[in-house]
Design a protein around this motif. Structure first.
Motif, mmCIF file in Angstrom:
data_model
loop_
_atom_site.group_PDB
_atom_site.id
_atom_site.type_symbol
_atom_site.label_atom_id
_atom_site.label_comp_id
_atom_site.label_asym_id
_atom_site.label_seq_id
_atom_site.Cartn_x
_atom_site.Cartn_y
_atom_site.Cartn_z
ATOM 1 N N GLY A 8 -2.702 6.457 38.946
ATOM 2 C CA GLY A 8 -3.332 5.208 39.545
ATOM 3 C C GLY A 8 -2.382 4.762 40.657
ATOM 4 O O GLY A 8 -1.024 4.981 40.613
ATOM 5 N N GLN A 10 -1.685 1.345 43.153
ATOM 6 C CA GLN A 10 -2.159 -0.289 43.523
ATOM 7 C C GLN A 10 -2.713 0.024 45.177
ATOM 8 O O GLN A 10 -2.026 0.417 45.754
ATOM 9 C CB GLN A 10 -1.062 -1.209 43.350
ATOM 10 C CG GLN A 10 -0.945 -1.380 41.913
ATOM 11 C CD GLN A 10 -0.651 -2.870 41.483
ATOM 12 O OE1 GLN A 10 -1.073 -3.668 42.279
ATOM 13 N NE2 GLN A 10 0.234 -3.103 40.570
ATOM 14 N N HIS A 44 -5.558 -3.768 38.464
ATOM 15 C CA HIS A 44 -4.033 -4.155 38.116
ATOM 16 C C HIS A 44 -3.614 -5.120 39.501
ATOM 17 O O HIS A 44 -2.868 -6.003 39.343
ATOM 18 C CB HIS A 44 -3.494 -3.010 38.315
ATOM 19 C CG HIS A 44 -3.337 -2.149 36.804
ATOM 20 N ND1 HIS A 44 -4.033 -1.200 36.937
ATOM 21 C CD2 HIS A 44 -2.643 -2.296 35.876
ATOM 22 C CE1 HIS A 44 -3.810 -0.651 35.525
ATOM 23 N NE2 HIS A 44 -3.098 -1.503 34.914
ATOM 24 N N ASP A 133 -6.566 3.314 31.314
ATOM 25 C CA ASP A 133 -6.631 4.114 32.280
ATOM 26 C C ASP A 133 -6.717 5.545 31.891
ATOM 27 O O ASP A 133 -7.370 6.451 32.189
ATOM 28 C CB ASP A 133 -5.803 3.802 33.705
ATOM 29 C CG ASP A 133 -5.764 2.300 34.245
ATOM 30 O OD1 ASP A 133 -6.727 1.747 34.037
ATOM 31 O OD2 ASP A 133 -4.931 2.039 34.827
ATOM 32 N N ILE A 134 -5.451 5.776 31.445
ATOM 33 C CA ILE A 134 -4.953 7.189 30.937
ATOM 34 C C ILE A 134 -5.739 7.727 29.841
ATOM 35 O O ILE A 134 -6.372 8.815 29.978
ATOM 36 C CB ILE A 134 -3.602 6.894 30.884
ATOM 37 C CG1 ILE A 134 -2.555 6.482 32.064
ATOM 38 C CG2 ILE A 134 -2.998 8.566 30.237
ATOM 39 C CD1 ILE A 134 -1.181 6.403 31.614
ATOM 40 N N GLN A 148 7.959 4.221 36.333
ATOM 41 C CA GLN A 148 6.674 4.043 35.275
ATOM 42 C C GLN A 148 7.053 4.702 33.981
ATOM 43 O O GLN A 148 6.028 4.795 33.204
ATOM 44 C CB GLN A 148 5.552 4.657 36.044
ATOM 45 C CG GLN A 148 5.050 3.653 37.337
ATOM 46 C CD GLN A 148 4.863 2.346 36.709
ATOM 47 O OE1 GLN A 148 3.932 1.931 35.842
ATOM 48 N NE2 GLN A 148 5.274 1.440 37.625
ATOM 49 N N HIS A 151 6.369 2.344 31.017
ATOM 50 C CA HIS A 151 4.896 2.110 30.832
ATOM 51 C C HIS A 151 4.403 3.582 30.026
ATOM 52 O O HIS A 151 3.224 3.340 29.242
ATOM 53 C CB HIS A 151 4.157 2.013 31.985
ATOM 54 C CG HIS A 151 4.400 0.334 32.550
ATOM 55 N ND1 HIS A 151 4.234 0.278 33.893
ATOM 56 C CD2 HIS A 151 5.071 -0.434 32.021
ATOM 57 C CE1 HIS A 151 4.556 -1.147 33.788
ATOM 58 N NE2 HIS A 151 4.980 -1.571 32.634
HETATM 59 N N1 TRP Z 1 1.310 0.797 37.142
HETATM 60 C C1 TRP Z 1 1.382 2.014 38.254
HETATM 61 C C2 TRP Z 1 2.194 1.500 39.268
HETATM 62 O O1 TRP Z 1 2.579 0.342 39.591
HETATM 63 C C3 TRP Z 1 -0.098 2.057 38.798
HETATM 64 C C4 TRP Z 1 -0.964 2.421 37.619
HETATM 65 C C5 TRP Z 1 -2.002 1.723 37.144
HETATM 66 C C6 TRP Z 1 -0.896 3.607 37.016
HETATM 67 N N2 TRP Z 1 -2.716 2.686 36.090
HETATM 68 C C7 TRP Z 1 -1.910 3.805 36.129
HETATM 69 C C8 TRP Z 1 -0.157 4.855 37.035
HETATM 70 C C9 TRP Z 1 -2.192 4.819 35.282
HETATM 71 C C10 TRP Z 1 -0.402 5.831 36.206
HETATM 72 C C11 TRP Z 1 -1.320 5.951 35.269
HETATM 73 O O2 TRP Z 1 2.699 2.288 39.850
#
Ligand code: TRP
Length: 330
Positions: A8, A10, A44, A133-134, A148, A151
């Motif tokens: 993803g 932004q 997001h 999302d994933i 990331q 996360h």
């Molecule tokens: N948090 C990620 C960023 O700031 C963006 C993101 C949102 C993302 N959902 C995701 C990245 C799922 C990988 C998978 O870059």
């Protein structure tokens, strides 16, 4: 095919070369041998206040940028997150298998909330939505920058807790972090990462015009003294890094070697290094800008995103149905 990949971005308005070298070109490369799902994460984006008109335009603009950078909407699924509301439904459910303590340890939350008058609960639970999302696509690989990785570790913990409570369903997603290019620094302050938030002088936009790119590179911070064998300053190192990344994409690597030798000998003129960086960057950026103009001109972007959302929902629906069943909902 080597499994499914999800990532993803932004909708920040415009991509800079740090995004390009650090993530997006890796997204493009993965299309060769993976099933790829790429998402513009507007849910997001609203965790920090943003003007609604700006947001809607930025999502479309990001889609054009991604296609221009080589994301092929025929091969990959490209869509805007909010067109697939299953993301938020799964996020709520996953929030119940996410540890509060884990969320308090997220460094991106600490960075993004620091100094803000209003910190939304959404900003705090942002990583849960990212996990949703994933996991919604049961992706196994997630191409992201180094920032990331934390996360992703949380996404794995969330998957694990869901699986142990409700039975094996989600694979644990692994980050795919590029070895090179993950950390391009700001041109105006090479001690911080290249980003838009630091201001105009700090980044080079992939869609920026040539004269402005030239100006920014010319005024990039280097250093003064040049003695043979002296240590490279962060600014100069960053310019070499950019040059190396750019030449690696179909350019001539001998220029990098030559300039490095001149540096070692204490003879390198930084204007020469900067000219080389400019030339090599433009060589890569020019066709990307042309492609973007073509796609924008074609007027097909809405259609492409609708098609992407439809394909994404087809993958998302069975997962959500299974989750609801396992959890005892509905
Ligand atoms: N948090 C990620 C960023 O700031 C963006 C993101 C949102 C993302 N959902 C995701 C990245 C799922 C990988 C998978 O870059």
């Amino acid at each position: 095919m080597n499994g499914r990949v999800f990532s993803g971005a932004q909708p920040t308005g415009t991509l800079h070369i740090g995004n390009y070298f650090g993530a997006i070109r890796n997204w493009a490369a993965l299309q060769e041998d993976h099933e790829c799902v790429y998402c513009i994460v507007d849910y997001h984006a609203i965790t920090i206040e943003v003007d609604p008109n700006v947001l809607r335009a930025a999502s479309r603009s990001m889609a054009l940028d991604l296609i221009a950078c080589g994301i092929d909407p025929e091969r990959s699924i490209l869509f805007v997150q909010s067109a697939v509301p299953e993301h938020t439904e799964l996020a709520w459910i996953l929030g119940t298998v996410t540890s509060y303590g884990d969320l308090t340890r997220m460094t991106q939350f600490k960075d993004k909330s620091a100094g803000r008058k209003f910190v939304s609960a959404g900003l705090f639970t942002y990583p849960v939505l990212q996990a949703a999302d994933i996991l919604l696509y049961r992706a196994t690989g997630v191409p992201v920058g180094k920032d990331q990785v934390q996360h992703l570790e949380l996404s794995r913990r969330i998957a694990r807790r869901f699986n142990s409570r409700y039975g094996e369903l989600f694979p644990e997603p692994e980050p795919i972090v590029p070895k090179k290019g993950a950390r391009i620094m700001s041109l105006a302050d090479p001690s911080i990462k290249m980003s838009k938030s630091a201001g105009e002088a700090h980044y080079i936009g992939v869609m920026e015009d040539e004269s402005s790119i030239r100006k920014k590179i010319r005024s990039a911070v280097t250093d003064v003294g040049l003695k043979p064998g002296s240590e490279m300053s962060p600014g100069v190192e960053n310019l070499f890094e950019i040059l190396e990344l750019a030449t690696a994409e179909g350019g001539d690597p001998t220029i990098v070697r030559e300039l490095r030798e001149e540096f070692e000998a204490g003879k390198l003129l930084y204007s020469r290094l900067k000219d080389a960086v400019f030339e090599e960057l433009i060589r890569i950026i020019r066709p990307i800008q042309q492609r973007r103009a073509e796609v924008a001109q074609s007027g097909k972007i809405e259609e492409i995103l609708e098609e992407g959302a439809m394909r994404a929902r087809e993958l998302a629906r069975p997962t959500i149905a299974e989750v609801r069943k396992r959890v005892g909902l509905g």
